[in-house]
Design an enzyme around this catalytic site. Structure first.
Site, mmCIF file in Angstrom:
data_model
loop_
_atom_site.group_PDB
_atom_site.id
_atom_site.type_symbol
_atom_site.label_atom_id
_atom_site.label_comp_id
_atom_site.label_asym_id
_atom_site.label_seq_id
_atom_site.Cartn_x
_atom_site.Cartn_y
_atom_site.Cartn_z
ATOM 1 N N ALA A 65 19.360 10.206 43.537
ATOM 2 C CA ALA A 65 18.633 9.476 42.494
ATOM 3 C C ALA A 65 19.304 9.719 41.155
ATOM 4 C CB ALA A 65 17.178 9.926 42.464
ATOM 5 N N GLY A 110 18.136 10.789 47.603
ATOM 6 C CA GLY A 110 17.675 9.430 47.877
ATOM 7 C C GLY A 110 18.668 8.622 48.685
ATOM 8 N N GLU A 113 18.062 9.528 52.214
ATOM 9 C CA GLU A 113 16.796 8.889 52.592
ATOM 10 C C GLU A 113 16.987 7.391 52.846
ATOM 11 O OE1 GLU A 113 13.182 11.091 50.513
ATOM 12 O OE2 GLU A 113 14.785 10.696 49.070
ATOM 13 N N GLU A 133 17.166 18.412 47.020
ATOM 14 C CA GLU A 133 16.150 18.334 45.963
ATOM 15 C C GLU A 133 15.618 19.691 45.523
ATOM 16 O OE1 GLU A 133 16.002 14.262 47.970
ATOM 17 O OE2 GLU A 133 16.313 16.349 48.592
#
Length: 258
Positions: A65, A110, A113, A133
């Site tokens: 991200a 992300g 993911e 994270e």
């Protein structure tokens, strides 16, 4: 139409490219919103039979991200951001048409993911996967805690998410996170060749396979009951008639998606 992604529809294969190579294709809110629109094209455009999601350049699929956006987020804002990502990634996961991740370089946070939301993954030899994270005092928020556990098992998922480590493409293959590892120069051709094979099959049957496999991990539905319903529904399709007739007549079937 798009500023941070690019799209191309060639012979029924729709390629979505996250196009921020200068930022390692990091997912900011604008990228997520554009990705959401592109995913809806997969659903609505009848000329699209399958899709590929990849990242621009060789360094990163999506390196995570855009952390700079996190600095001003409250708990409420954080929940809204995670919900946005989860909704988009669920649309990818539940797409009635195959969506494959072609992972070139880093797929972190992300990005990992996003790759896991696709129906399966093909990686270049230089690909790296991880959910780092915890290094930021965070956890995955776009479905990573759930999909990673489903794909690699509880123990490996716990280790990867709690350590924040990255794994190589070879490890990702042995863990079951990716289906194939190929040289970077062959990544797209390998992905396209698999989708061309899938696109030659009955589209409605392929769609029902996706629905039933997803039902196996959906706590809200009975996967066996879903299989019964979808198996039965196949018998009401022209594709089933064509497929069985072609088999008996020893010819190549001509599926129409009806």
């Amino acid at each position: 139409m798009y500023q941070m992604i690019s799209t191309q529809n060639e012979d029924g294969i729709f390629t979505i490219t996250i196009n921020r190579p200068e930022k390692m294709n990091a997912l900011n809110q604008q990228v997520l919103k554009e990705l959401a629109l592109a995913v809806e094209e997969i659903y609505s455009d009848r000329t699209i039979k399958a899709a590929i999601i990849t990242g621009a350049g060789e360094k990163a699929f999506v390196a995570g991200a855009d952390i700079s956006e996190f600095l001003t987020l409250s708990e409420e804002n954080g929940r809204d951001l995670a919900q946005l990502g989860q909704v988009i990634f669920q649309r990818i996961e539940n797409s009635p048409k195959p969506v494959v991740a072609a992972v070139n370089g880093f797929a972190l946070g992300g990005g990992c993911e996003l790759a896991m939301a696709c129906h399966f993954r093909i990686a270049s030899e230089n690909a790296r996967f991880g959910q780092p994270e915890v290094n930021l005092g965070l956890i995955p928020g776009y479905g990573g805690t759930q999909r990673l556990t489903q794909l690699v098992g509880k123990g490996k998922a716990m280790e990867l998410m709690m350590s924040g480590d990255m794994i190589s493409s070879a490890d990702a293959l042995s863990w079951g996170l990716v289906n194939y590892v190929v040289p970077a120069a062959e990544l797209m051709s390998k992905t396209i060749s698999i989708l061309q094979k899938i696109n030659a099959k009955a589209p409605l049957a392929v769609s029902r396979v996706i629905k039933c496999v997803n039902a196996a991990i959906d706590k809200q539905v009975d996967g066996y009951e879903t299989e019964l319903d979808e198996f039965a529904a196949c018998f009401g399709t022209k594709d089933m008639e064509e497929g069985t007739a072609a088999f008996i007549q020893k010819r190549v079937p001509n599926f129409t998606g009806e």
